[in-house]
Write an enzyme that holds these catalytic residues in place. Structure first.
Site, PDB file in Angstrom:
ATOM      1  CG  ASN A 184      27.434  23.801   7.760  1.00  0.00           C
ATOM      2  OD1 ASN A 184      26.789  22.907   7.206  1.00  0.00           O
ATOM      3  ND2 ASN A 184      26.992  24.430   8.828  1.00  0.00           N
ATOM      4  CG  ASP A 253      26.222  34.192   8.916  1.00  0.00           C
ATOM      5  OD1 ASP A 253      25.888  33.477   7.950  1.00  0.00           O
ATOM      6  OD2 ASP A 253      25.521  34.341   9.933  1.00  0.00           O
ATOM      7  NE  ARG A 286      37.650  40.765  16.938  1.00  0.00           N
ATOM      8  CZ  ARG A 286      37.877  41.581  15.924  1.00  0.00           C
ATOM      9  NH1 ARG A 286      36.886  41.915  15.103  1.00  0.00           N
ATOM     10  NH2 ARG A 286      39.068  42.078  15.723  1.00  0.00           N
TER      11      ARG A 286
HETATM   12  P1  ATP Z   1      28.200  28.592  12.194  1.00  0.00           P
HETATM   13  O1  ATP Z   1      26.961  27.807  11.840  1.00  0.00           O
HETATM   14  O2  ATP Z   1      28.771  28.276  13.538  1.00  0.00           O
HETATM   15  O3  ATP Z   1      28.090  30.032  11.921  1.00  0.00           O
HETATM   16  P2  ATP Z   1      29.206  27.145   9.985  1.00  0.00           P
HETATM   17  O4  ATP Z   1      28.945  25.761  10.470  1.00  0.00           O
HETATM   18  O5  ATP Z   1      28.306  27.719   8.958  1.00  0.00           O
HETATM   19  O6  ATP Z   1      29.333  28.119  11.203  1.00  0.00           O
HETATM   20  P3  ATP Z   1      31.974  26.459   9.764  1.00  0.00           P
HETATM   21  O7  ATP Z   1      32.303  25.510   8.692  1.00  0.00           O
HETATM   22  O8  ATP Z   1      31.914  25.943  11.165  1.00  0.00           O
HETATM   23  O9  ATP Z   1      30.653  27.247   9.350  1.00  0.00           O
HETATM   24  O10 ATP Z   1      33.025  27.678   9.790  1.00  0.00           O
HETATM   25  C1  ATP Z   1      33.186  28.571   8.698  1.00  0.00           C
HETATM   26  C2  ATP Z   1      34.643  28.950   8.616  1.00  0.00           C
HETATM   27  O11 ATP Z   1      35.023  29.539   9.859  1.00  0.00           O
HETATM   28  C3  ATP Z   1      35.591  27.778   8.424  1.00  0.00           C
HETATM   29  O12 ATP Z   1      35.779  27.525   7.040  1.00  0.00           O
HETATM   30  C4  ATP Z   1      36.864  28.275   9.113  1.00  0.00           C
HETATM   31  O13 ATP Z   1      37.625  29.033   8.198  1.00  0.00           O
HETATM   32  C5  ATP Z   1      36.347  29.188  10.198  1.00  0.00           C
HETATM   33  N1  ATP Z   1      36.333  28.532  11.520  1.00  0.00           N
HETATM   34  C6  ATP Z   1      35.311  27.845  12.094  1.00  0.00           C
HETATM   35  N2  ATP Z   1      35.662  27.357  13.291  1.00  0.00           N
HETATM   36  C7  ATP Z   1      36.958  27.740  13.498  1.00  0.00           C
HETATM   37  C8  ATP Z   1      37.928  27.553  14.539  1.00  0.00           C
HETATM   38  N3  ATP Z   1      37.617  26.865  15.636  1.00  0.00           N
HETATM   39  N4  ATP Z   1      39.143  28.117  14.371  1.00  0.00           N
HETATM   40  C9  ATP Z   1      39.468  28.834  13.274  1.00  0.00           C
HETATM   41  N5  ATP Z   1      38.602  29.044  12.256  1.00  0.00           N
HETATM   42  C10 ATP Z   1      37.375  28.501  12.352  1.00  0.00           C
END
Ligand code: ATP
Length: 306
Positions: A184, A253, A286
């Site tokens: 991320n 995930d 969800r």
């Molecule tokens: P987390 O640590 O919260 O599990 P992360 O930081 O590893 O998540 P993110 O980059 O925040 O990963 O999100 C992964 C994917 O989820 C993004 O590439 C996007 O496709 C989707 N996503 C995240 N937030 C949103 C949102 N608010 N609306 C729609 N899709 C989202």
């Protein structure tokens, strides 16, 4: 053809306590809420991959206790097969304190049995990795085990994904073992030193991963979607809005597990990234992490409306 995904990773039981403040040493406080649920990035990604339609196996270690039963139960429900070693060390658990009002959290994670996953354990499950189409791992279990598994997968011609979460210093030798690294924004910055705030900076970070030896990189960008770089060309894949956002924990995930499932089924990287964004877009509407992972039918129904 479902496509086969193998995962090396961790299961922990998430114990979430809500209270107005944290107790001080020697103090006992009455909490206002509690939830017990399945967690661990490897386990969450396995559930996401299986729900997204892949034949999925998780390679891990559990104890012999109630939390191990919980892992078996969630995997059975999702259709994940366990290649599990079991020992006397307890199954891992996370104590998650959530402060009422602010929603901020403070976490203690004890990796337990999964902290003992060894190179010998990985070797003993070599066939599971070699017989898959896609292999994916994260950085919650010992790094040596992750590297050993990536080496087995790479040598067998299995497509490899490293989700470098949580970020930690990595030896340079790991990158040439990765067909995709999928950090991320924060992890990308920690690993490359490039602050990721938008598409151009994400592209720069992805290029850096490829300079280090990875074949491709996907930087997930929260509500901005994901940036796919295949070593030559960068493509921005927008996030998919599937309804009101309820909880984003586990979005990464959801993306990784369903992206792996899509690649295993033979989708090209761009289509698989779109599939991952749609799956993650549903999961954020969800509550919960593993329970929020959508099925292949739900993901395809959403994609058909775009
Ligand atoms: P987390 O640590 O919260 O599990 P992360 O930081 O590893 O998540 P993110 O980059 O925040 O990963 O999100 C992964 C994917 O989820 C993004 O590439 C996007 O496709 C989707 N996503 C995240 N937030 C949103 C949102 N608010 N609306 C729609 N899709 C989202």
């Amino acid at each position: 053809m479902a496509g086969r995904v193998s995962i090396l990773g961790v299961f922990v039981a998430d114990l979430t306590f809500r209270a107005d403040r944290q107790p001080s040493i020697g103090e006992t406080l009455l909490g206002t809420g509690f939830a017990l649920g399945p967690g661990g990035k490897g386990s969450n990604q396995a559930v996401a991959a299986a729900r997204a339609g892949a034949e999925t196996v998780i390679i891990t270690r559990l104890g012999r206790d109630m939390f191990a039963d919980m892992a078996d139960e969630i995997w059975a429900e999702a259709g994940v097969r366990g290649a599990v070693m079991r020992g006397a060390t307890p199954t891992g658990a996370a104590h998650i304190y959530v402060e009422n009002g602010s929603g901020d959290n403070a976490i203690i994670i004890y990796p337990g049995a999964a902290g003992e996953i060894s190179v010998a354990d990985v070797e003993s499950q070599r066939v599971e990795i070699e017989h898959s189409d896609v292999f994916i791992t994260q950085l919650e279990q010992p790094l040596k085990a992750a590297i050993a598994a990536l080496e087995i997968a790479k040598a067998a011609g299995v497509t490899t994904i490293l989700n470098p979460a949580p970020a930690r210093a990595l030896p340079q030798e790991i990158y040439p073992l990765c067909d995709y690294v999928t950090p991320n924004e924060t992890e990308a910055e920690q690993l490359t030193g490039i602050k990721v705030v938008d598409i151009p900076s994400a592209t720069q970070a992805a290029e850096r991963f490829c300079d280090l030896g990875a074949k491709g990189a996907i930087i997930t960008l929260g509500a901005q979607g994901a940036l796919l770089f295949d070593g030559k060309e960068a493509r921005h894949v927008p996030a998919v809005v599937a309804g009101e956002v309820v909880e984003t924990t586990g979005a990464g995930d959801a993306f990784n597990g369903s992206f792996a499932a899509a690649l295993a089924r033979g989708l090209d990287p761009l289509a698989a990234t779109g599939f991952g964004c749609a799956a993650a877009g549903i999961s954020v509407t969800r509550p919960g992490t593993a329970p929020s992972m959508p099925t292949r039918a739900e993901i395809e129904a959403l994609l058909s409306t775009l």
